[in-house]
Design a protein around this motif. Structure first.
Motif, PDB file in Angstrom:
ATOM      1  N   LYS A  22       0.562  -0.832  -0.081  1.00 56.43           N
ATOM      2  CA  LYS A  22       0.202   0.337  -0.163  1.00 56.43           C
ATOM      3  C   LYS A  22       0.908   0.777  -0.129  1.00 56.43           C
ATOM      4  CE  LYS A  22      -4.360  -2.031   0.718  1.00 56.43           C
ATOM      5  NZ  LYS A  22      -5.256  -2.092   0.596  1.00 56.43           N
TER       6      LYS A  22
ATOM      7  N   TYR B 202       1.540   3.549   2.281  1.00 63.21           N
ATOM      8  CA  TYR B 202       1.698   3.899   3.422  1.00 63.21           C
ATOM      9  C   TYR B 202       2.563   2.970   4.146  1.00 63.21           C
ATOM     10  CZ  TYR B 202      -2.627   1.454   4.370  1.00 63.21           C
ATOM     11  OH  TYR B 202      -4.241   0.481   3.830  1.00 63.21           O
TER      12      TYR B 202
ATOM     13  N   TRP C  33       6.405   0.392   7.389  1.00 62.31           N
ATOM     14  CA  TRP C  33       5.673   1.636   6.981  1.00 62.31           C
ATOM     15  C   TRP C  33       6.262   3.500   6.650  1.00 62.31           C
ATOM     16  CZ3 TRP C  33       0.447   1.035   8.695  1.00 62.31           C
ATOM     17  CH2 TRP C  33       0.610  -0.347   9.375  1.00 62.31           C
ATOM     18  N   LYS C  34       5.771   3.778   6.181  1.00 58.59           N
ATOM     19  CA  LYS C  34       6.407   4.068   4.996  1.00 58.59           C
ATOM     20  C   LYS C  34       5.279   6.346   5.343  1.00 58.59           C
ATOM     21  CE  LYS C  34       5.124   2.517   0.822  1.00 58.59           C
ATOM     22  NZ  LYS C  34       5.854   1.711   0.318  1.00 58.59           N
ATOM     23  N   GLY C  35       5.264   7.010   5.607  1.00 63.70           N
ATOM     24  CA  GLY C  35       4.140   8.333   5.067  1.00 63.70           C
ATOM     25  C   GLY C  35       2.898   8.121   6.396  1.00 63.70           C
ATOM     26  N   PHE C  36       2.139   9.292   5.641  1.00 63.20           N
ATOM     27  CA  PHE C  36       1.142   9.442   6.707  1.00 63.20           C
ATOM     28  C   PHE C  36      -0.075   8.208   6.676  1.00 63.20           C
ATOM     29  CE2 PHE C  36      -3.011  11.044   7.668  1.00 63.20           C
ATOM     30  CZ  PHE C  36      -2.642  11.662   9.134  1.00 63.20           C
ATOM     31  N   ALA C  37      -0.415   7.665   7.633  1.00 67.65           N
ATOM     32  CA  ALA C  37      -1.408   6.189   7.358  1.00 67.65           C
ATOM     33  C   ALA C  37      -2.728   6.699   8.159  1.00 67.65           C
ATOM     34  CB  ALA C  37      -1.262   5.616   7.881  1.00 67.65           C
ATOM     35  N   LYS C  38      -3.983   7.254   7.850  1.00 68.53           N
ATOM     36  CA  LYS C  38      -4.963   7.474   8.476  1.00 68.53           C
ATOM     37  C   LYS C  38      -5.708   6.581   9.587  1.00 68.53           C
ATOM     38  CE  LYS C  38      -6.473   9.840   4.210  1.00 68.53           C
ATOM     39  NZ  LYS C  38      -7.771  10.027   3.311  1.00 68.53           N
TER      40      LYS C  38
ATOM     41  N   GLU D  39      -6.096   3.005   7.451  1.00 71.65           N
ATOM     42  CA  GLU D  39      -5.467   2.450   7.058  1.00 71.65           C
ATOM     43  C   GLU D  39      -4.472   1.945   8.025  1.00 71.65           C
ATOM     44  OE1 GLU D  39      -5.226   5.818   3.069  1.00 71.65           O
ATOM     45  OE2 GLU D  39      -3.784   6.265   4.427  1.00 71.65           O
ATOM     46  N   PHE D  40      -4.204   2.967   9.042  1.00 68.66           N
ATOM     47  CA  PHE D  40      -3.094   1.643   9.808  1.00 68.66           C
ATOM     48  C   PHE D  40      -3.694   0.693  10.303  1.00 68.66           C
ATOM     49  CE2 PHE D  40      -2.177   1.911  14.695  1.00 68.66           C
ATOM     50  CZ  PHE D  40      -0.452   1.423  14.525  1.00 68.66           C
TER      51      PHE D  40
ATOM     52  N   LEU E   4       7.999   6.364   9.145  1.00 67.41           N
ATOM     53  CA  LEU E   4       5.822   6.837   9.969  1.00 67.41           C
ATOM     54  C   LEU E   4       5.804   8.026  10.474  1.00 67.41           C
ATOM     55  CD1 LEU E   4       3.469   4.932   9.516  1.00 67.41           C
ATOM     56  CD2 LEU E   4       4.492   4.263  12.315  1.00 67.41           C
ATOM     57  N   SER E   5       5.176   8.586   9.575  1.00 68.84           N
ATOM     58  CA  SER E   5       4.181  10.218  10.868  1.00 68.84           C
ATOM     59  C   SER E   5       3.653   9.709  11.535  1.00 68.84           C
ATOM     60  CB  SER E   5       3.919  10.472   9.672  1.00 68.84           C
ATOM     61  OG  SER E   5       4.385  10.677   8.350  1.00 68.84           O
TER      62      SER E   5
END
Length: 130
Positions: free
Chosen positions: A6, A8, A24-29, A32-33, A59-60
Motif C-alpha cells: 500500500k 503507507y 511503514w512509510k509516510g502518513f497512514a490515516k 489505513e493504519f 512513519l508519520s
C-alpha cells in the motif's frame, strides 16, 4: 515475500527469520493504519510466527487511540497466537517515537520489545532469539 503493498505500508514475510515485517512509510490515516495492523494479524496467524519487525523509521505520527488499540487489543491476540518478540526500527520523527513509546508502555508486559536504528540489527537479534 511481499504480502501486501500500500502507499503507507509494505507487509512482508521473511522466510529465513520466519517473521512478519512491516515497512511503514509516510502518513497512514487511522483506518489505513488499522487495516495494516489487521492484515499483519491475519498473516501472523497464517504463518504461525512468533516475531514481528515494525520499521517505523519513515512513519508519520499515529494517534494515541490507534497505538492503544494495537497494544490493548491486537497484541494480546497475537500473544495468544504465539507472539514473543517484537523489534522496532526507531522512527526519525520525535512525535512518532512518542507513539512507539506509548505502544511499548502498554504492550511491553506481554512481549519482548527492542528498539534498533537499523533493520539488519533487528534481524540479527531476532535470528538469535528462541
Amino acid at each position: 515475500m511481499i504480502l501486501i503493498e500500500k502507499p503507507y505500508l509494505i507487509l512482508e514475510y521473511d522466510e529465513a527469520l520466519q517473521c512478519i515485517v512491516q515497512y511503514w512509510k509516510g502518513f497512514a490515516k487511522s483506518g489505513e493504519f488499522r487495516e495494516g495492523i489487521n492484515k499483519s494479524l491475519e498473516f501472523f496467524k497464517q504463518k504461525k510466527v512468533d516475531k514481528i519487525i515494525s520499521d517505523t523509521k519513515n512513519l508519520s505520527l499515529i494517534k494515541k487511540e490507534d497505538t492503544d488499540w494495537v497494544a490493548k487489543e491486537v497484541t494480546p491476540a497475537m500473544v495468544k497466537q504465539g507472539l514473543r518478540y517484537m523489534a522496532f526500527i526507531v522512527p526519525s520523527s520525535v512525535f512518532t517515537q512518542l507513539s512507539v513509546d506509548n505502544y511499548k508502555t502498554e504492550a511491553g508486559k506481554s512481549v519482548t520489545i527492542r528498539y534498533f536504528d537499523q533493520l539488519n540489527d533487528a534481524k540479527t537479534w531476532l535470528s538469535e532469539v528462541k
